[in-house]
Write a protein that holds these residues in place. Sequence first.
Motif, mmCIF file in Angstrom:
data_model
loop_
_atom_site.group_PDB
_atom_site.id
_atom_site.type_symbol
_atom_site.label_atom_id
_atom_site.label_comp_id
_atom_site.label_asym_id
_atom_site.label_seq_id
_atom_site.Cartn_x
_atom_site.Cartn_y
_atom_site.Cartn_z
ATOM 1 N N MET A 1 0.840 -1.197 0.000
ATOM 2 C CA MET A 1 0.000 0.000 0.000
ATOM 3 C C MET A 1 0.877 1.249 0.000
ATOM 4 O O MET A 1 1.955 1.240 0.581
ATOM 5 C CB MET A 1 -0.876 -0.016 1.253
ATOM 6 N N LYS A 2 0.399 2.287 -0.698
ATOM 7 C CA LYS A 2 1.165 3.528 -0.776
ATOM 8 C C LYS A 2 0.281 4.708 -0.378
ATOM 9 O O LYS A 2 -0.944 4.665 -0.523
ATOM 10 C CB LYS A 2 1.646 3.774 -2.215
ATOM 11 N N LYS A 3 0.924 5.748 0.094
ATOM 12 C CA LYS A 3 0.244 7.028 0.287
ATOM 13 C C LYS A 3 0.791 7.998 -0.750
ATOM 14 O O LYS A 3 2.017 8.139 -0.884
ATOM 15 C CB LYS A 3 0.500 7.581 1.691
ATOM 16 N N LEU A 4 -0.123 8.622 -1.475
ATOM 17 C CA LEU A 4 0.264 9.628 -2.457
ATOM 18 C C LEU A 4 -0.038 11.006 -1.892
ATOM 19 O O LEU A 4 -1.141 11.259 -1.398
ATOM 20 C CB LEU A 4 -0.500 9.438 -3.769
ATOM 21 N N GLU A 5 0.954 11.873 -1.941
ATOM 22 C CA GLU A 5 0.755 13.281 -1.609
ATOM 23 C C GLU A 5 0.888 14.045 -2.921
ATOM 24 O O GLU A 5 1.992 14.237 -3.426
ATOM 25 C CB GLU A 5 1.775 13.730 -0.567
ATOM 26 N N ILE A 6 -0.259 14.426 -3.468
ATOM 27 C CA ILE A 6 -0.310 15.000 -4.807
ATOM 28 C C ILE A 6 -0.573 16.499 -4.668
ATOM 29 O O ILE A 6 -1.658 16.914 -4.254
ATOM 30 C CB ILE A 6 -1.450 14.363 -5.633
ATOM 31 N N ILE A 7 0.428 17.302 -4.984
ATOM 32 C CA ILE A 7 0.275 18.766 -4.896
ATOM 33 C C ILE A 7 -0.002 19.293 -6.293
ATOM 34 O O ILE A 7 0.796 19.076 -7.215
ATOM 35 C CB ILE A 7 1.533 19.418 -4.302
ATOM 36 N N ILE A 8 -1.138 19.936 -6.449
ATOM 37 C CA ILE A 8 -1.578 20.390 -7.777
ATOM 38 C C ILE A 8 -2.023 21.850 -7.735
ATOM 39 O O ILE A 8 -2.174 22.433 -6.662
ATOM 40 C CB ILE A 8 -2.768 19.534 -8.297
ATOM 41 N N ARG A 9 -2.252 22.399 -8.926
ATOM 42 C CA ARG A 9 -2.906 23.709 -9.007
ATOM 43 C C ARG A 9 -4.328 23.551 -8.461
ATOM 44 O O ARG A 9 -5.024 22.602 -8.835
ATOM 45 C CB ARG A 9 -3.021 24.162 -10.462
ATOM 46 N N THR A 10 -4.760 24.476 -7.651
ATOM 47 C CA THR A 10 -6.112 24.408 -7.085
ATOM 48 C C THR A 10 -7.163 24.353 -8.190
ATOM 49 O O THR A 10 -8.181 23.675 -8.057
ATOM 50 C CB THR A 10 -6.327 25.622 -6.161
ATOM 51 N N SER A 11 -6.902 24.999 -9.312
ATOM 52 C CA SER A 11 -7.848 25.006 -10.430
ATOM 53 C C SER A 11 -8.016 23.634 -11.064
ATOM 54 O O SER A 11 -8.958 23.407 -11.826
ATOM 55 C CB SER A 11 -7.387 25.997 -11.495
ATOM 56 N N LYS A 12 -7.123 22.705 -10.762
ATOM 57 C CA LYS A 12 -7.182 21.358 -11.345
ATOM 58 C C LYS A 12 -7.833 20.342 -10.412
ATOM 59 O O LYS A 12 -7.931 19.156 -10.748
ATOM 60 C CB LYS A 12 -5.769 20.884 -11.701
ATOM 61 N N LYS A 90 3.605 18.377 -7.908
ATOM 62 C CA LYS A 90 4.532 17.301 -7.574
ATOM 63 C C LYS A 90 3.778 16.193 -6.862
ATOM 64 O O LYS A 90 2.785 16.453 -6.194
ATOM 65 C CB LYS A 90 5.616 17.868 -6.648
ATOM 66 N N ILE A 91 4.254 14.968 -7.032
ATOM 67 C CA ILE A 91 3.635 13.828 -6.354
ATOM 68 C C ILE A 91 4.706 13.095 -5.556
ATOM 69 O O ILE A 91 5.740 12.712 -6.118
ATOM 70 C CB ILE A 91 3.000 12.845 -7.364
ATOM 71 N N ALA A 92 4.456 12.908 -4.274
ATOM 72 C CA ALA A 92 5.329 12.078 -3.445
ATOM 73 C C ALA A 92 4.632 10.743 -3.193
ATOM 74 O O ALA A 92 3.424 10.704 -2.947
ATOM 75 C CB ALA A 92 5.643 12.782 -2.121
ATOM 76 N N ILE A 93 5.398 9.657 -3.294
ATOM 77 C CA ILE A 93 4.878 8.302 -3.106
ATOM 78 C C ILE A 93 5.540 7.724 -1.864
ATOM 79 O O ILE A 93 6.768 7.559 -1.836
ATOM 80 C CB ILE A 93 5.186 7.427 -4.335
#
Length: 112
Positions: A1-12, A90-93
């Motif tokens: 199992m993984k945790k994804l920390e996905i930082i994106i533009r708020t508009s997306k 950016k995405i951290a796994i």
Amino acid sequence: MKKLEIIIRTSKLNSVKAALETLGVHGMTIIEVKGYGRQRGHKEVYRGATLESQFVPKTQINILVHDEGLKSVLDAAIAAAQTGELGDGKIAILPVEDVIRIRTGERGDTAL
Ligand SMILES: Nc1ncnc2c1ncn2[C@@H]1O[C@H](COP(=O)(O)OP(=O)(O)OP(=O)(O)O)[C@@H](O)[C@H]1O
Ligand SMILES: [Mg+2]
């Protein structure tokens, strides 16, 4: 199992959320964050110029995913969030040791 920390533009956020739901992701956590990347919050960084770093509002999506679903979730999130411009995010796994559903005490993959 993984945790994804996905930082994106708020508009997306809406398009990423919709793309993930299509894949059967049935839980996520949203955090409004502020940060900066390589350009320090500026659209361009001029050589030799000293610029103060600026925090830019972004949205972070945290998701727990089964290992089998990792690639499809990453592909969908990237496709939905990408503009090709600086600051797409950016995405951290991260590896996850265990997860507990508090209501039932279930653990591991069945707790997702
Ligand atoms: N090294 C890092 N550590 C923690 N958070 C980061 C890091 N780099 C970027 N972030 C977070 O991701 C957000 C978006 O970063 P950004 O997309 O600008 O990354 P980048 O590496 O500069 O890529 P690009 O060159 O495409 O802009 C930042 O506002 C910040 O919240
Ligand atoms: Mg950047």
